[in-house]
Design an enzyme around this catalytic site. Sequence first.
Site, PDB file in Angstrom:
ATOM      1  N   LYS A  16      -9.629  33.689   5.702  1.00  0.00           N
ATOM      2  CA  LYS A  16     -10.516  33.799   6.681  1.00  0.00           C
ATOM      3  C   LYS A  16     -10.160  34.721   7.793  1.00  0.00           C
ATOM      4  O   LYS A  16     -11.005  35.198   8.485  1.00  0.00           O
ATOM      5  CB  LYS A  16     -11.176  32.427   7.178  1.00  0.00           C
ATOM      6  CG  LYS A  16     -11.970  31.698   5.889  1.00  0.00           C
ATOM      7  CD  LYS A  16     -12.338  30.361   6.498  1.00  0.00           C
ATOM      8  CE  LYS A  16     -13.030  29.364   5.208  1.00  0.00           C
ATOM      9  NZ  LYS A  16     -14.155  29.732   5.015  1.00  0.00           N
ATOM     10  N   LYS A  22     -26.025  30.878   9.894  1.00  0.00           N
ATOM     11  CA  LYS A  22     -26.611  30.185  11.201  1.00  0.00           C
ATOM     12  C   LYS A  22     -26.542  31.067  12.383  1.00  0.00           C
ATOM     13  O   LYS A  22     -27.397  31.318  13.101  1.00  0.00           O
ATOM     14  CB  LYS A  22     -25.508  29.211  11.359  1.00  0.00           C
ATOM     15  CG  LYS A  22     -25.599  27.955  10.197  1.00  0.00           C
ATOM     16  CD  LYS A  22     -24.520  27.045  10.241  1.00  0.00           C
ATOM     17  CE  LYS A  22     -24.472  26.039   8.959  1.00  0.00           C
ATOM     18  NZ  LYS A  22     -23.286  25.861   8.612  1.00  0.00           N
ATOM     19  N   LYS A  69     -14.682  28.152  11.897  1.00  0.00           N
ATOM     20  CA  LYS A  69     -14.944  27.935  10.526  1.00  0.00           C
ATOM     21  C   LYS A  69     -13.580  27.261  10.301  1.00  0.00           C
ATOM     22  O   LYS A  69     -12.415  27.203  10.986  1.00  0.00           O
ATOM     23  CB  LYS A  69     -14.907  29.155   9.521  1.00  0.00           C
ATOM     24  CG  LYS A  69     -14.149  30.304  10.190  1.00  0.00           C
ATOM     25  CD  LYS A  69     -14.324  31.562   9.341  1.00  0.00           C
ATOM     26  CE  LYS A  69     -15.491  32.345   9.777  1.00  0.00           C
ATOM     27  NZ  LYS A  69     -16.817  32.348   8.485  1.00  0.00           N
ATOM     28  N   ARG A  70     -13.263  26.749   8.956  1.00  0.00           N
ATOM     29  CA  ARG A  70     -11.871  25.985   8.571  1.00  0.00           C
ATOM     30  C   ARG A  70     -10.929  27.166   8.959  1.00  0.00           C
ATOM     31  O   ARG A  70     -11.021  28.248   8.565  1.00  0.00           O
ATOM     32  CB  ARG A  70     -11.898  25.853   7.084  1.00  0.00           C
ATOM     33  CG  ARG A  70     -12.611  24.328   6.888  1.00  0.00           C
ATOM     34  CD  ARG A  70     -12.471  24.189   5.446  1.00  0.00           C
ATOM     35  NE  ARG A  70     -13.109  25.100   4.378  1.00  0.00           N
ATOM     36  CZ  ARG A  70     -12.851  25.624   3.293  1.00  0.00           C
ATOM     37  NH1 ARG A  70     -11.694  25.263   2.752  1.00  0.00           N
ATOM     38  NH2 ARG A  70     -13.471  26.636   2.671  1.00  0.00           N
ATOM     39  N   HIS A  72     -17.695  26.692  -5.999  1.00  0.00           N
ATOM     40  CA  HIS A  72     -17.684  27.019  -4.704  1.00  0.00           C
ATOM     41  C   HIS A  72     -16.686  27.837  -4.009  1.00  0.00           C
ATOM     42  O   HIS A  72     -16.248  28.293  -2.893  1.00  0.00           O
ATOM     43  CB  HIS A  72     -17.873  25.983  -3.338  1.00  0.00           C
ATOM     44  CG  HIS A  72     -19.289  25.247  -3.767  1.00  0.00           C
ATOM     45  ND1 HIS A  72     -20.264  25.359  -2.792  1.00  0.00           N
ATOM     46  CD2 HIS A  72     -19.483  24.129  -4.428  1.00  0.00           C
ATOM     47  CE1 HIS A  72     -21.082  24.790  -3.220  1.00  0.00           C
ATOM     48  NE2 HIS A  72     -20.942  23.765  -3.990  1.00  0.00           N
ATOM     49  N   THR A 128     -21.615  30.141   5.073  1.00  0.00           N
ATOM     50  CA  THR A 128     -23.007  29.733   5.860  1.00  0.00           C
ATOM     51  C   THR A 128     -23.023  29.882   7.227  1.00  0.00           C
ATOM     52  O   THR A 128     -24.052  29.952   7.683  1.00  0.00           O
ATOM     53  CB  THR A 128     -23.120  28.413   5.239  1.00  0.00           C
ATOM     54  OG1 THR A 128     -22.068  27.547   5.340  1.00  0.00           O
ATOM     55  CG2 THR A 128     -23.493  28.318   3.732  1.00  0.00           C
TER      56      THR A 128
HETATM   57  C1  26V Z   1     -10.918  22.356  -2.263  1.00  0.00           C
HETATM   58  C2  26V Z   1      -9.837  21.517  -1.932  1.00  0.00           C
HETATM   59  C3  26V Z   1      -8.640  21.582  -2.496  1.00  0.00           C
HETATM   60  C4  26V Z   1      -7.823  20.277  -2.288  1.00  0.00           C
HETATM   61  C5  26V Z   1      -7.708  19.915  -0.956  1.00  0.00           C
HETATM   62  C6  26V Z   1      -9.317  19.501  -0.686  1.00  0.00           C
HETATM   63  C7  26V Z   1     -10.356  20.650  -0.875  1.00  0.00           C
HETATM   64  C8  26V Z   1     -11.341  20.557  -0.345  1.00  0.00           C
HETATM   65  C9  26V Z   1     -12.466  21.274  -0.633  1.00  0.00           C
HETATM   66  C10 26V Z   1     -12.297  22.052  -1.796  1.00  0.00           C
HETATM   67  C11 26V Z   1     -13.420  23.127  -2.049  1.00  0.00           C
HETATM   68  C12 26V Z   1     -13.478  23.968  -1.254  1.00  0.00           C
HETATM   69  C13 26V Z   1     -14.654  24.890  -1.483  1.00  0.00           C
HETATM   70  C14 26V Z   1     -15.584  25.230  -0.259  1.00  0.00           C
HETATM   71  O1  26V Z   1     -15.483  24.505   0.519  1.00  0.00           O
HETATM   72  N1  26V Z   1     -16.107  26.366  -0.498  1.00  0.00           N
HETATM   73  C15 26V Z   1     -16.983  26.909   0.439  1.00  0.00           C
HETATM   74  O2  26V Z   1     -18.187  26.605  -0.087  1.00  0.00           O
HETATM   75  C16 26V Z   1     -19.268  27.005   0.884  1.00  0.00           C
HETATM   76  C17 26V Z   1     -20.549  26.675   0.190  1.00  0.00           C
HETATM   77  O3  26V Z   1     -20.989  27.024  -0.917  1.00  0.00           O
HETATM   78  C18 26V Z   1     -18.981  28.403   0.783  1.00  0.00           C
HETATM   79  O4  26V Z   1     -20.168  29.040   1.838  1.00  0.00           O
HETATM   80  C19 26V Z   1     -17.723  28.969   1.332  1.00  0.00           C
HETATM   81  O5  26V Z   1     -17.722  30.358   1.263  1.00  0.00           O
HETATM   82  C20 26V Z   1     -16.855  28.260   0.397  1.00  0.00           C
HETATM   83  O6  26V Z   1     -15.432  28.770   0.965  1.00  0.00           O
END
Ligand code: 26V
Length: 809
Positions: free
Chosen positions: A552, A658, A546-547, A358, A654
């Site tokens: 971003k 939406k 968004k986050r 992701h 996503t």
């Molecule tokens: C990574 C980490 C790293 C350590 C801290 C906590 C944490 C939490 C989550 C992640 C992975 C983040 C990946 C993520 O959310 N990716 C998003 O996934 C969406 C669904 O596929 C996508 O639409 C977004 O573009 C993408 O940023």
Amino acid sequence: MPQLTRDLWKEKIISKLKSDKGKELEDASNKDIYDIISSMVNEEIMPQWVATQKKYKEENCKQVYYVSMEFLIGSLLESNLLNCGMLQISNEVLESIGKNPQEVYSQEHDAGLGNGGLGRLAACFMDSLASLSYPGHGFGIRYRYGLFEQRIIHGNQIELPDYWLKDNYAWETRKEEEAICIHFRGDVHMFRKNDGNLEFKYENTDKVLAVPYDVPIVGFQNQVVNTLRLWSAEPYYEDKDNVYREGSKYYHDLDHKHSIEQISGFLYPDDSNHEGKELRLKQQYFLVSSSIQNIIHHFKKNYKLPLKRLPEKVVIQINDTHPSLIIPELMRILMDEENFSWNNAWEITTNVIAYTNHTIMSEALETWPTSMMQELLPRIYMIINEINERFCKGIWFDHEELRNQIPNMAIIADNYVHMARLAIVGSFSINGVARIHTEILKKQEMKIFYQLYPERFNNKTNGINHRRWLLQVNPKLAGLITDVIGPQWIQRPKQLISLLKYSKDSSLLERFDTVKSENKQRLANYIYEQTGVLVDHHSIFDVQIKRLHEYKRQLLNIFHVLYLYNELKENPNLNMVPRTFIFAAKAAPSYHLAKEIIKLINKVASIVNYDTTIQNKLKVIFLENYNVSLAEKIIPAADISEQISTASKEASGTGNMKMMMNGALTVGTLDGANIEIRDLVGERNMFIFGLTADEVLNYYQNGGYRAIDIYNTDDRVKRILDQLNQGEFGSHEIEFKDIYYNILYHNDPYFVLKDFEPYIETHELVEQAYRDKLTWLNMSVTNIAYSGKFSSDRTIQEYVAEIWKLKKL
Ligand code: 26V
């Protein structure tokens, strides 16, 4: 569903209020009514749940298990009512008893078991699986605290614990009898058996009980109810009798209990120290060990087939690398408990596991120190070591051309375990989440692995659940669409394309305009309640939710606001369409720069919103505590959808889908799924600007970009940066210097300045387009018409056909 009349419903609510709450209708609070209605919905769901599981068993069908650290399911009452076909009756009855349905439904605290897109995607997938009648279930963790609750105080993000379980959760069922024991640490002993094979025994392990809580996932009006199983960590008592005899000893061992409960305590605990990092590893192993033990138990009990046939009946999709320990854990069970040889166990494992990536952001590429893994999970570490050795040897002997790449491919390298490499080596499918993202994985990030396993790589462009994100959150728009093209789009969202025939019909476009305008008015009321700021619903609602992350580029957006503000200060009579910029975002608690950007947005808001000289032409709103429920309020009211990531960085996005589905027009870079939106609606129907991914990657590789040059040559940019640096926006001098330094001295790693001018120009085009109302509405309806592709039903059909190979119930 039995034919429910309004009268019956009303009677039932009244009688349950008496029997369950001891109250008359006139004394009942919204929360009381919420409790009653959710229990009535549960009465409807439960028998269907039992029946669905029975059918799966009878049909012996293959099932998919979606394993994820995050499930951002938001609130469920309204969507469960919708999916059970009871929403309309519920709304009518609530109104007839003088209750506002939305106020009743909003009593439910969001299950914030996620952080962003990855978690929300998992929730949309769960809904689509059930709605399309596929046997698919989720495994996750029942965190006692979800992602923090955000407050903005003096412009700063403050994090409060999100104790979402405080009022009991209406949708979960505890299944203590199905609890599973998980082992950490301990000593591993190796024996040689009579047949010459090795045997492994573990002693002195720390045992933890994984107790499942099941949440029903209700399909859309099809009687199918799947399961989201969330694991909760509790102390494991070997000998219950002993607990009774020595109860007080256990009772006093609260520290032990507490440390175990921490495992399902928080989502993403602070990992800046050793304990925190180890806790995250514990969480991951806890999730995968309980899930795979459960899957195997279920397989043996229901299918009565030898385990070597597991891949015929089970496929496991891991949501990013967080659950990749499921690979060595499955190997461990097959070898140590089920006596499979290495080769046979590997054959089974690599035919069961599929991995979705992701993100290409390097901070998300997980690694664990080998020492930590070895201590916490000694047997798992041994297995990873062996996987690594066999993998590296395989390359050395069979792929001479890749020999010099072994250090970049090894699963264990430099005293770290590389989880993405483990996931790639141990699974039969690796997918990205939008076309460009998958191409970047193949050509850049995972290039060497793509050379080795080209057949494993595939794309599955993300989607969103159109029932929640259109039908439920925007009932007026949904009603209008159904009026125009009939209701078939609800089952087959691609049929939204029929709207194109009407996209030039001006009287119809006016009706779309009325719906948007009402939605904007409703959001304006909410904004006023929350912030005390009056916004004009005739202004352009320009939305970025968004986050908060540098890539971003919320910063680019707020620079645009500052640019407009500076222009207005020079010329207060500037003829511009009033704009309301709406932000909502959480920053990771330890992400300093992201928090600075939140502070800057709030600072700009506090200046712009109260400056009477600019005649209400600009408003800046930061809504606190962004979560699913807040997104549901904002999205139907958006005119502009800001999707402005540095090209190549946003895997898919996503929110873009939406907002498109709700008629917003995208201002975006050629990144993630924006590209696929562009392919459908064409550049005429959105606002594309900025560097392309190739250009960005080229700058990263070859240099050639100097932010300082733009600062020196573009007065608008210089003015904004100087304002930050000179404390013009800060209460004291150094307030926003970190942002300033990051751009000028760290050379603007996300190309904010580089894309500034094209972004400003694009927004001038936005304004021109908005002035021509019919053209705007035509663009808006065109976007809705093409948005059907981005239903998660389509995405799930692709996973089913190309990876999971499931049959419908
Ligand atoms: C990574 C980490 C790293 C350590 C801290 C906590 C944490 C939490 C989550 C992640 C992975 C983040 C990946 C993520 O959310 N990716 C998003 O996934 C969406 C669904 O596929 C996508 O639409 C977004 O573009 C993408 O940023």
